[in-house]
Design an enzyme around this catalytic site. Structure first.
Site, PDB file in Angstrom:
ATOM      1  CB  CYS A   1      38.646  43.375  23.229  1.00  0.00           C
ATOM      2  SG  CYS A   1      37.781  42.446  21.582  1.00  0.00           S
TER       3      CYS A   1
ATOM      4  CG  HIS B   1      41.868  40.450  31.844  1.00  0.00           C
ATOM      5  ND1 HIS B   1      41.951  40.155  32.984  1.00  0.00           N
ATOM      6  CD2 HIS B   1      41.482  39.256  31.259  1.00  0.00           C
ATOM      7  CE1 HIS B   1      41.554  39.156  33.365  1.00  0.00           C
ATOM      8  NE2 HIS B   1      40.820  38.521  31.782  1.00  0.00           N
TER       9      HIS B   1
ATOM     10  CB  CYS C   1      40.498  35.742  33.745  1.00  0.00           C
ATOM     11  SG  CYS C   1      40.572  35.483  31.961  1.00  0.00           S
TER      12      CYS C   1
END
Lengths: 355, 117
Positions: A193, A298, A78
């Site tokens: 999430c 994301h 990430c």
């Protein structure tokens, strides 16, 4: 040598399987070049991506006429985009290059990331929400947070995103609604999430000093995790964030009390709580004014540079309806994980100063 | 994303004398740190390692129940980080959700699995 961010840009975010990565990357780089002004050239390019196919960096760059210069592709989970940024900054700081493009790109599949089968815990079924759920469960057990405080992170960030046209997953939710959303990995629910998202983000890093809107890079630190094991008193990732933050603050000659605004890695609600504690940040209302990963989604490689773009806009006073006031010092933190036994694959913390 | 390997990276579980499970791991001969894996050197100090067995007893450090399908696994399934006695922290499955702090024992199963004692 002074290092400055001359320009930033991003694509739109959200699921966009019908948009070519070439076009997502161009949207980000084009905006960054227009933001920076001057020639649309750089001396080198660092590209962060996790799931990008072989050659993806050169493939998207040649489609916008960026060829010939050194191109380096980096993967740090990430934190891949912020790793590209960290390397770009170091290249300028040490005089290796004068002007560098840092680019993060990612196309995600549908649903949660399938854990890496060559990793022991990935093979055992530890999806990333489950890893963060382990941290949340432990913090609940230790009395360091409550279910309501976890949910409040999602409520805050998704509300912040209402003023951010680049965050498609914002909204007005109550704590009760967050807790009642579909369970993913106990105690984390769906609205805690980050959604999957495709996208790109870019920054032009240079020597500054030429006037204009250059945001100064006071420091950037990158560390990889030490073993996280039976001796670890803190939850996964805490110590790596703490140590990376300490390195960044020391290099900047600043402390957490100096930070006016921060974008931190809220891939899951517990992530924001652990991170702000590990960094020593005291004022949660200035954390993730963009809405964070919970609202942007994301796109792994793009995430760190999207966080960076938000802080640059905040420090220039150009963040529109989500401007946090007169912000002078900003912080970006990205945490990447997925290798079992380690406290994280990589963490990057950058400390930035308004022009 | 790379080529498929036939290597299973998970810890090896062997049957103990009492029918419980034991992790066939390594202990560092330099710093004495235990590891659940048969890796060639100590993850903590890089020192040489020798075979060592851990378990079956342990304590739950944290736990969750996964409610979404992950790879080929059918939800819900319970996972726990378990600190094996004088051994490493391991990720294990359990048939039922486990409270943090619970005492557990390792079962003789192909994959790390624990139950309350």
């Amino acid at each position: 040598m002074t290092v400055a961010i001359e320009g930033v840009g991003t694509s739109g975010f959200g699921r966009q399987p019908d948009v070519d990565l070439v076009d997502l990357a161009f949207a980000a780089v084009d905006e960054a070049f227009r933001d920076a002004g001057g020639p649309r050239t750089v001396d080198a390019v660092w590209v962060g991506t996790v799931f990008g196919p072989a050659g993806v960096a050169q493939r998207v760059l040649r489609a916008m006429g960026l060829t010939g210069m050194p191109v380096l592709t980096v993967e740090n989970a990430c934190a891949s985009g912020t790793t590209a940024f960290a390397e770009a900054c170091e290249a300028v700081r040490t005089g290796r290059y004068g002007r560098v493009l840092a680019l993060g790109i990612e196309r995600m599949g549908d649903g949660a990331i399938v854990p890496e089968p060559t990793d022991p815990e990935g093979r055992t079924g530890l999806a990333l929400p489950a890893l963060y759920a382990m941290a949340a469960a432990r913090w609940l057990h230790e009395g360091r947070t409550t279910l309501e405080q976890l949910a409040a992170v999602a409520v805050k960030n998704k509300a912040n995103a209402l003023a951010n046209p680049r965050a498609p997953f914002g909204g007005r939710f109550t704590v009760a609604e967050v807790l009642a959303s579909r369970p993913i990995a106990d105690p984390l629910t769906l609205l805690q999430c980050c959604p999957t998202s495709d996208g790109a983000a870019a920054a032009i890093v240079g020597r500054g000093g030429s006037g204009g809107g250059g945001v100064r890079v006071r420091s950037v630190a990158l560390r990889s995790g030490a073993p996280w094991n039976h001796r670890s008193r803190e939850v996964w990732g805490h110590d790596l964030v703490r140590d990376t933050g300490a390195a960044a603050f020391a290099a900047a000659g600043l402390g957490p009390e100096d930070v006016d605004v921060a974008e931190v890695h809220d891939a899951f609600t517990i992530g924001e709580l652990v991170t702000t504690a590990a960094l020593g940040l005291k004022a949660p209302h200035i954390v993730n004014p963009s809405g964070g990963l919970l609202s942007r989604g994301h796109p792994l490689g793009a995430t760190g540079l999207a966080q960076l773009a938000e802080i640059v806009w905040q420090l220039r006073g150009r963040a529109g309806g989500r401007q946090v006031g007169r912000a002078r010092i900003g912080l970006v933190e990205t945490m990447g994980g997925g290798v079992s036994v380690l406290d994280g694959n990589a963490c990057v913390v950058a400390v930035l100063e308004a022009p | 994303m790379g080529a498929v390997s036939s290597v299973d990276p998970r810890p090896v579980v062997v049957a103990g004398p009492a029918g419980d499970g034991l992790v066939e791991g390594r202990r560092c001969t330099a710093c004495a740190e235990p590891s659940a894996f048969t890796w060639p050197a100590c993850p903590t100090c890089g020192g040489p390692v020798e075979p060592a067995r851990f378990g079956p007893g342990g304590t739950v450090w944290s736990a969750t129940v996964v409610r979404i399908p992950v790879a080929d696994r059918t939800p819900p399934y319970a996972l726990a980080y378990v600190d094996l006695d004088d051994g490493p922290r391991v990720l294990a499955h359990s048939a039922a959700p486990l409270p943090i702090g619970a005492r557990v024992r390792l079962l003789a199963a192909a994959e790390l699995k624990v139950e309350r004692t």
